[in-house]
Design a protein around this motif. Structure first.
Motif, PDB file in Angstrom:
ATOM      1  N   LYS A   1      74.764  56.737  19.229  1.00  0.00           N
ATOM      2  CA  LYS A   1      75.974  57.328  19.787  1.00  0.00           C
ATOM      3  C   LYS A   1      75.632  58.136  21.038  1.00  0.00           C
ATOM      4  O   LYS A   1      74.645  58.883  21.057  1.00  0.00           O
ATOM      5  CB  LYS A   1      76.639  58.249  18.763  1.00  0.00           C
TER       6      LYS A   1
ATOM      7  N   GLU B   1      81.637  67.295  20.794  1.00  0.00           N
ATOM      8  CA  GLU B   1      81.087  65.948  20.951  1.00  0.00           C
ATOM      9  C   GLU B   1      79.559  65.911  20.834  1.00  0.00           C
ATOM     10  O   GLU B   1      78.992  64.917  20.399  1.00  0.00           O
ATOM     11  CB  GLU B   1      81.514  65.362  22.309  1.00  0.00           C
TER      12      GLU B   1
ATOM     13  N   PHE C   1      77.602  60.408  24.485  1.00  0.00           N
ATOM     14  CA  PHE C   1      78.823  60.973  25.064  1.00  0.00           C
ATOM     15  C   PHE C   1      78.629  61.080  26.570  1.00  0.00           C
ATOM     16  O   PHE C   1      77.599  61.564  27.047  1.00  0.00           O
ATOM     17  CB  PHE C   1      79.139  62.351  24.486  1.00  0.00           C
TER      18      PHE C   1
ATOM     19  N   LYS D   1      74.197  51.002  16.580  1.00  0.00           N
ATOM     20  CA  LYS D   1      74.039  51.499  17.938  1.00  0.00           C
ATOM     21  C   LYS D   1      73.956  53.027  17.964  1.00  0.00           C
ATOM     22  O   LYS D   1      74.690  53.705  17.237  1.00  0.00           O
ATOM     23  CB  LYS D   1      75.220  51.046  18.798  1.00  0.00           C
TER      24      LYS D   1
ATOM     25  N   GLN E   1      77.825  50.310  26.976  1.00  0.00           N
ATOM     26  CA  GLN E   1      78.516  49.886  25.748  1.00  0.00           C
ATOM     27  C   GLN E   1      77.812  48.718  25.056  1.00  0.00           C
ATOM     28  O   GLN E   1      78.006  48.509  23.864  1.00  0.00           O
ATOM     29  CB  GLN E   1      79.958  49.526  26.075  1.00  0.00           C
TER      30      GLN E   1
ATOM     31  N   ASP F   1      77.091  65.204  17.212  1.00  0.00           N
ATOM     32  CA  ASP F   1      76.735  63.943  16.542  1.00  0.00           C
ATOM     33  C   ASP F   1      75.827  63.033  17.356  1.00  0.00           C
ATOM     34  O   ASP F   1      75.101  62.231  16.792  1.00  0.00           O
ATOM     35  CB  ASP F   1      78.006  63.145  16.246  1.00  0.00           C
ATOM     36  N   VAL F   2      75.907  63.135  18.678  1.00  0.00           N
ATOM     37  CA  VAL F   2      75.338  62.095  19.532  1.00  0.00           C
ATOM     38  C   VAL F   2      73.828  62.194  19.673  1.00  0.00           C
ATOM     39  O   VAL F   2      73.229  63.266  19.529  1.00  0.00           O
ATOM     40  CB  VAL F   2      75.985  62.110  20.931  1.00  0.00           C
ATOM     41  N   GLU F   3      73.217  61.050  19.982  1.00  0.00           N
ATOM     42  CA  GLU F   3      71.791  61.011  20.297  1.00  0.00           C
ATOM     43  C   GLU F   3      71.542  61.130  21.797  1.00  0.00           C
ATOM     44  O   GLU F   3      70.452  61.529  22.223  1.00  0.00           O
ATOM     45  CB  GLU F   3      71.173  59.704  19.786  1.00  0.00           C
TER      46      GLU F   3
ATOM     47  N   CYS G   1      75.046  50.969  23.174  1.00  0.00           N
ATOM     48  CA  CYS G   1      75.370  52.273  22.593  1.00  0.00           C
ATOM     49  C   CYS G   1      76.825  52.319  22.123  1.00  0.00           C
ATOM     50  O   CYS G   1      77.684  51.588  22.629  1.00  0.00           O
ATOM     51  CB  CYS G   1      75.158  53.389  23.626  1.00  0.00           C
ATOM     52  N   GLU G   2      77.071  53.199  21.185  1.00  0.00           N
ATOM     53  CA  GLU G   2      78.443  53.535  20.792  1.00  0.00           C
ATOM     54  C   GLU G   2      78.881  54.684  21.690  1.00  0.00           C
ATOM     55  O   GLU G   2      78.364  55.791  21.596  1.00  0.00           O
ATOM     56  CB  GLU G   2      78.479  53.959  19.324  1.00  0.00           C
ATOM     57  N   VAL G   3      79.814  54.399  22.572  1.00  0.00           N
ATOM     58  CA  VAL G   3      80.128  55.305  23.670  1.00  0.00           C
ATOM     59  C   VAL G   3      81.437  56.054  23.434  1.00  0.00           C
ATOM     60  O   VAL G   3      82.458  55.459  23.088  1.00  0.00           O
ATOM     61  CB  VAL G   3      80.225  54.535  25.007  1.00  0.00           C
ATOM     62  N   LYS G   4      81.401  57.375  23.670  1.00  0.00           N
ATOM     63  CA  LYS G   4      82.622  58.171  23.817  1.00  0.00           C
ATOM     64  C   LYS G   4      82.611  58.737  25.226  1.00  0.00           C
ATOM     65  O   LYS G   4      81.566  59.132  25.735  1.00  0.00           O
ATOM     66  CB  LYS G   4      82.679  59.297  22.786  1.00  0.00           C
TER      67      LYS G   4
END
Length: 327
Positions: free
Chosen positions: A4, A43, A6, A2, A20, A46-48, A23-26
Motif C-alpha cells: 500500500k 493515511e 499514499f 500489493k 498502480q 497503514d501504508v508501506e 502497488c495498492e494506491v491511494k
C-alpha cells in the motif's frame, strides 16, 4: 499482495498507472491543494510507501504514527521537509529526485538575474499602467549583465550550470563552496573566494546552496552591508537562507540594488508580505523546476525510487542509504 502507498498530490496519469501496476494506491484528490495534516496522519498509519512533495512536513510525530512505513519518496531534490534522522532511526528510507531539474533551475536563476538587472517586471508594469509617454535617456535604466561579476554561493550541479550560462555572457565567475572545485575552475575559469570576498566583489550574488542548519540566515544584515550598493541578490535555493526582514531593509535603504527570489521562509508567501511592496524585488512562487518536461521527470523518478525499493532493490537516489544495510 500489493504494498500500500499514499500519494499526497495528483501526478501525471501514466506515472500513476505505473505505480498502480505494482502497488495498492491511494491518492489525495485535490490537484493544487496540499493534503491536510489530519488526512496525512490517517493515511500514513497503514501504508508501506509515501510519495510526497515539499509541501508536506514529514516530521518525527508523523513518522511515529506510521507502523508499516518503509520508504518516503520525495518529489524534490531538497528534503528539508523530512526529518531524515527520525526516519533513519525507524529504518525508513528517504529518497529524492536530484539531477533532473539542474538545467531548468539554472535557466530560472539566470532569468531572475536578468529580470532584476534590467528592471523587466517594473518596466512591464510601467507600460501596462499607461506611464510610458516618451523615450528618455535614463528611463528604467538598469544594470549590465554582460561582463559583470557573478558570485555563486554553492557550486553544486545547479551552481555549475549557472556558471556555464554566465560564461556565455563573458561574466567574471567567482564562487564560494565548502570545498574547492578545481576542475570547474580550470574548465570555466571560475575563481574561488572566501564568503566575505565574494559578497564584496560580486555584482550578482546567486544563492545555490542547500538548506542546512549552517545555511539558515546565511545572508543577513551584516552580509548585505558587505555587498555593493549596485549589487543584486538572487535566491533560487531555499527559503530561510536569506533573512527576509534584513533583506527588506537593505532594499528599502538602497544598501543593495535589487533582489530576485523564488523561495521564501514561509510558503506560500502572503500577498501582504513587505517584500512584495518593493519595485526592486522580483518575487516568484517557487517555480525553479516548473517546466512540463522537468516536473514529469521528477514525478517519474520519485515513482521509480518508490517501486524499486518496494520490490526489494536499491533505488537510484537514497538520502539515508545506511537504512539499506542488512536489508
Amino acid at each position: 499482495m500489493k504494498p500500500k502507498i499514499f500519494i499526497t498530490r495528483q501526478i501525471p496519469e501514466d506515472i500513476l498507472a505505473m505505480l498502480q501496476e505494482t502497488c495498492e494506491v491511494k491518492l489525495w484528490s485535490e490537484a493544487d491543494v496540499p493534503v491536510p495534516r489530519d488526512v496525512l496522519e490517517q493515511e500514513i498509519r497503514d501504508v508501506e510507501g509515501l510519495y510526497c512533495l515539499l509541501t508536506e512536513s514529514i516530521d518525527d510525530s508523523l513518522l511515529a504514527q506510521a507502523k508499516n512505513l518503509r520508504i518516503v519518496s520525495n518529489m524534490a531534490v531538497g528534503y528539508n521537509n523530512i526529518n531524515v534522522e527520525a526516519a533513519t532511526r525507524r529504518k525508513i528510507l528517504v529518497t529524492n529526485t536530484p539531477g533532473v531539474l539542474t538545467e531548468t533551475t539554472a535557466d530560472l536563476t539566470f532569468a531572475l538575474l536578468m529580470m532584476t538587472a534590467r528592471r523587466m517586471e517594473e518596466a512591464s508594469q510601467f507600460l501596462r499602467q499607461g506611464q510610458w509617454k516618451t523615450w528618455s535617456p535614463m528611463l528604467l535604466a538598469g544594470q549590465d549583465v554582460y561582463g559583470a561579476t557573478i558570485g555563486i554561493i554553492g557550486m553544486g550541479r545547479i551552481g555549475e550550470a549557472v556558471a556555464k550560462r554566465a560564461k556565455g555572457f563573458d561574466m567574471k565567475i567567482i564562487y564560494h563552496n565548502r570545498t574547492r572545485k578545481f576542475e570547474i575552475e580550470e574548465r570555466l575559469g571560475a575563481q574561488y573566494r572566501t564568503f566575505e570576498e565574494l559578497l564584496e566583489e560580486s555584482d550578482f550574488v546567486c544563492i545555490l546552496t542547500p538548506s542546512t542548519p549552517e545555511t539558515q540566515n546565511l545572508i543577513g544584515k551584516t552580509e548585505l552591508e558587505r555587498m555593493k550598493p549596485t549589487a543584486i541578490l538572487i535566491n533560487t535555493a531555499r527559503g530561510g537562507i536569506v533573512n527576509e526582514d534584513d533583506l527588506y531593509s537593505a532594499l528599502m535603504d538602497q544598501k543593495i540594488y535589487a533582489a530576485g527570489l523564488d523561495v521564501f521562509s514561509e510558503e506560500p508567501l502572503s500577498p501582504q508580505h513587505p517584500l512584495l511592496t518593493l519595485a526592486n524585488c522580483v518575487a516568484l512562487p517557487h517555480i525553479g523546476s516548473a517546466t512540463v518536461k522537468t516536473r514529469r521527470e521528477m514525478a517519474r523518478l520519485a515513482a521509480v525510487n518508490l517501486v524499486t525499493f518496494l520490490q526489494g532493490k536499491t533505488p537510484p537516489h537514497c538520502v539515508n542509504p545506511s537504512v539499506l544495510e542488512g536489508v
